[in-house]
Write a protein that holds these residues in place. Structure first.
Motif, PDB file in Angstrom:
ATOM      1  N   ASP A 234      31.579  26.405  42.672  1.00 24.04           N
ATOM      2  CA  ASP A 234      32.307  25.683  43.721  1.00 24.04           C
ATOM      3  C   ASP A 234      33.225  24.625  43.125  1.00 24.04           C
ATOM      4  OD1 ASP A 234      30.829  27.189  45.444  1.00 24.04           O
ATOM      5  OD2 ASP A 234      29.578  25.559  46.186  1.00 24.04           O
ATOM      6  N   GLY A 235      34.495  24.686  43.488  1.00 26.89           N
ATOM      7  CA  GLY A 235      35.457  23.714  42.997  1.00 26.89           C
ATOM      8  C   GLY A 235      36.021  24.053  41.632  1.00 26.89           C
ATOM      9  N   THR A 236      35.524  25.142  41.034  1.00 28.90           N
ATOM     10  CA  THR A 236      35.992  25.556  39.708  1.00 28.90           C
ATOM     11  C   THR A 236      36.594  26.954  39.770  1.00 28.90           C
ATOM     12  OG1 THR A 236      34.312  24.173  38.635  1.00 28.90           O
ATOM     13  CG2 THR A 236      35.315  25.926  37.302  1.00 28.90           C
ATOM     14  N   LEU A 237      35.808  27.911  40.213  1.00 28.82           N
ATOM     15  CA  LEU A 237      36.304  29.268  40.444  1.00 28.82           C
ATOM     16  C   LEU A 237      36.587  29.496  41.928  1.00 28.82           C
ATOM     17  CD1 LEU A 237      33.850  31.278  38.141  1.00 28.82           C
ATOM     18  CD2 LEU A 237      36.083  30.306  37.562  1.00 28.82           C
ATOM     19  N   LEU A 238      35.678  29.029  42.757  1.00 26.24           N
ATOM     20  CA  LEU A 238      35.814  29.141  44.214  1.00 26.24           C
ATOM     21  C   LEU A 238      36.521  27.913  44.769  1.00 26.24           C
ATOM     22  CD1 LEU A 238      35.017  30.396  47.021  1.00 26.24           C
ATOM     23  CD2 LEU A 238      32.922  29.033  46.860  1.00 26.24           C
ATOM     24  N   ASP A 239      37.633  28.143  45.456  1.00 26.61           N
ATOM     25  CA  ASP A 239      38.313  27.058  46.171  1.00 26.61           C
ATOM     26  C   ASP A 239      37.520  26.821  47.452  1.00 26.61           C
ATOM     27  OD1 ASP A 239      39.915  25.367  47.629  1.00 26.61           O
ATOM     28  OD2 ASP A 239      41.774  26.448  47.234  1.00 26.61           O
ATOM     29  N   ARG A 240      36.492  26.000  47.319  1.00 23.98           N
ATOM     30  CA  ARG A 240      35.571  25.840  48.431  1.00 23.98           C
ATOM     31  C   ARG A 240      36.214  25.139  49.625  1.00 23.98           C
ATOM     32  NH1 ARG A 240      32.124  22.688  50.945  1.00 23.98           N
ATOM     33  NH2 ARG A 240      30.248  23.658  51.821  1.00 23.98           N
TER      34      ARG A 240
ATOM     35  N   GLY B  62      33.864  22.946  34.523  1.00 26.41           N
ATOM     36  CA  GLY B  62      33.419  22.557  35.854  1.00 26.41           C
ATOM     37  C   GLY B  62      34.227  21.404  36.404  1.00 26.41           C
ATOM     38  N   ASP B  63      34.099  21.173  37.699  1.00 29.55           N
ATOM     39  CA  ASP B  63      34.889  20.133  38.360  1.00 29.55           C
ATOM     40  C   ASP B  63      34.151  18.809  38.503  1.00 29.55           C
ATOM     41  OD1 ASP B  63      33.238  21.531  40.395  1.00 29.55           O
ATOM     42  OD2 ASP B  63      34.163  20.095  41.773  1.00 29.55           O
TER      43      ASP B  63
ATOM     44  N   MET C 257      27.587  21.481  24.127  1.00 32.55           N
ATOM     45  CA  MET C 257      28.696  22.340  24.527  1.00 32.55           C
ATOM     46  C   MET C 257      29.975  21.509  24.611  1.00 32.55           C
ATOM     47  SD  MET C 257      26.883  24.495  27.636  1.00 32.55           S
ATOM     48  CE  MET C 257      28.122  25.798  27.724  1.00 32.55           C
ATOM     49  N   LYS C 258      31.109  22.177  24.617  1.00 38.86           N
ATOM     50  CA  LYS C 258      32.373  21.507  24.884  1.00 38.86           C
ATOM     51  C   LYS C 258      32.578  21.488  26.396  1.00 38.86           C
ATOM     52  CE  LYS C 258      34.707  22.472  20.522  1.00 38.86           C
ATOM     53  NZ  LYS C 258      33.465  22.808  19.804  1.00 38.86           N
ATOM     54  N   GLY C 259      32.700  20.300  26.959  1.00 40.05           N
ATOM     55  CA  GLY C 259      32.830  20.156  28.401  1.00 40.05           C
ATOM     56  C   GLY C 259      34.287  20.040  28.814  1.00 40.05           C
ATOM     57  N   ILE C 260      34.773  21.035  29.548  1.00 41.72           N
ATOM     58  CA  ILE C 260      36.159  21.061  30.013  1.00 41.72           C
ATOM     59  C   ILE C 260      36.172  20.790  31.517  1.00 41.72           C
ATOM     60  CG2 ILE C 260      38.287  22.399  30.173  1.00 41.72           C
ATOM     61  CD1 ILE C 260      37.384  21.795  27.299  1.00 41.72           C
ATOM     62  N   TRP C 261      36.992  19.840  31.911  1.00 42.37           N
ATOM     63  CA  TRP C 261      37.064  19.444  33.318  1.00 42.37           C
ATOM     64  C   TRP C 261      38.115  20.253  34.056  1.00 42.37           C
ATOM     65  CZ3 TRP C 261      40.232  15.022  35.673  1.00 42.37           C
ATOM     66  CH2 TRP C 261      39.831  14.781  36.993  1.00 42.37           C
ATOM     67  N   LYS C 262      37.718  20.911  35.140  1.00 41.12           N
ATOM     68  CA  LYS C 262      38.669  21.521  36.075  1.00 41.12           C
ATOM     69  C   LYS C 262      39.106  20.397  37.007  1.00 41.12           C
ATOM     70  CE  LYS C 262      40.598  24.891  38.634  1.00 41.12           C
ATOM     71  NZ  LYS C 262      41.010  24.170  39.835  1.00 41.12           N
ATOM     72  N   ARG C 263      40.321  19.940  36.846  1.00 42.75           N
ATOM     73  CA  ARG C 263      40.779  18.735  37.540  1.00 42.75           C
ATOM     74  C   ARG C 263      40.556  18.816  39.049  1.00 42.75           C
ATOM     75  NH1 ARG C 263      45.414  19.818  34.309  1.00 42.75           N
ATOM     76  NH2 ARG C 263      45.403  18.614  32.376  1.00 42.75           N
TER      77      ARG C 263
ATOM     78  N   PRO D 197      39.406  10.394  36.915  1.00 45.35           N
ATOM     79  CA  PRO D 197      39.532  11.180  35.678  1.00 45.35           C
ATOM     80  C   PRO D 197      39.115  10.435  34.413  1.00 45.35           C
ATOM     81  CG  PRO D 197      41.671  10.350  36.341  1.00 45.35           C
ATOM     82  CD  PRO D 197      40.710   9.963  37.440  1.00 45.35           C
ATOM     83  N   ASP D 198      38.733   9.175  34.544  1.00 47.41           N
ATOM     84  CA  ASP D 198      38.417   8.361  33.369  1.00 47.41           C
ATOM     85  C   ASP D 198      36.954   8.549  32.958  1.00 47.41           C
ATOM     86  OD1 ASP D 198      38.590   6.564  31.311  1.00 47.41           O
ATOM     87  OD2 ASP D 198      38.377   4.786  32.585  1.00 47.41           O
TER      88      ASP D 198
END
Length: 218
Positions: free
Chosen positions: A10-16, A171-172, A186-192, A198-199
């Motif tokens: 939710d919020g990453t792949l699915l536009d919830r 993830g978001d 793990m490397k954590g990548i933010w789905k904006r 964002p800080d």
């Protein structure tokens, strides 16, 4: 080198947000349209407010809506309809399939970790048509663990036979997704997501899902 990418749902792949509005509009049209005392836009807006981005389960939402609007149907009838029909309104973010195709084409192992009810979330995954892409799908109800518990990440990587240092999590949610995955290496990548500040510490960020390809060599 990155060999594994694990996603939130939710919020990453699915536009919830979009999916929810589409479902609530459809539910109104199918079940509540005959009651002219309930305004469609007001009903949809109030549903979204009470839902709190999915963090309030729908039994509470429907109980409140039934009380506020004196709905002609009982709350549990509406809840049952939500559970059975929501997946038909699921909308993915742009380039969802293109990104997953690109990752699979490079031989990247794919996992998915989602908080939520097992059958409901699994139906949403199937509703997006992305189930076949994933080597492992871990949903909190079935796992007996919820993000940000580190064990749901380590268990998933173990089943994937992947090392944390060779894996990305996308993830978001700043805490449940990015910080939690980084905590186990793990490397954590933010789905904006503009909802969140964002800080916070992260290993990268993306807006479009295809941008994840930029992090495979890092």
């Amino acid at each position: 080198m990155i060999r594994t990418v694990v996603f939130d749902l939710d919020g990453t792949l699915l536009d919830r947000d979009t999916s929810l509005v589409r479902f609530v509009q459809d539910q109104y049209d199918r079940l509540l349209l005959h009651d002219a005392s309930v305004d469609r836009e007001v009903y949809v807006r109030r549903f979204v407010e009470l839902d709190r981005r999915g963090y309030v389960w729908k039994d509470q939402v429907y109980r409140q809506l039934t009380e506020e609007f004196a709905l002609p149907l009982p709350w549990d009838t509406l809840l049952t309809d939500y559970i059975s029909e929501f997946h038909q309104h699921c909308v993915g973010f742009p380039n969802l399939h293109a990104a997953l195709d690109s990752l699979k084409g490079k031989g990247i192992k794919l996992g998915l970790i989602s908080n939520g009810y097992g059958e409901f979330q699994y139906n949403n995954i199937k509703g997006l048509g992305i189930e076949p892409y994933f080597d492992i799908i871990a949903i909190s109800e079935w796992e007996g663990l919820r993000k940000p518990d580190p064990r749901i990440f380590t268990n998933t990587l173990s089943r994937l036979k992947s090392k944390a240092e060779e894996s990305i999590y996308v993830g978001d949610h700043p805490d449940n997704d990015v910080t939690a995955s980084r905590r186990i290496g793990m490397k954590g990548i933010w789905k904006r997501d503009p909802y969140y500040d964002p800080d916070f510490a992260k290993d990268g960020e993306i807006t479009d899902l295809l941008e994840i390809m930029n992090y495979l060599q890092k």
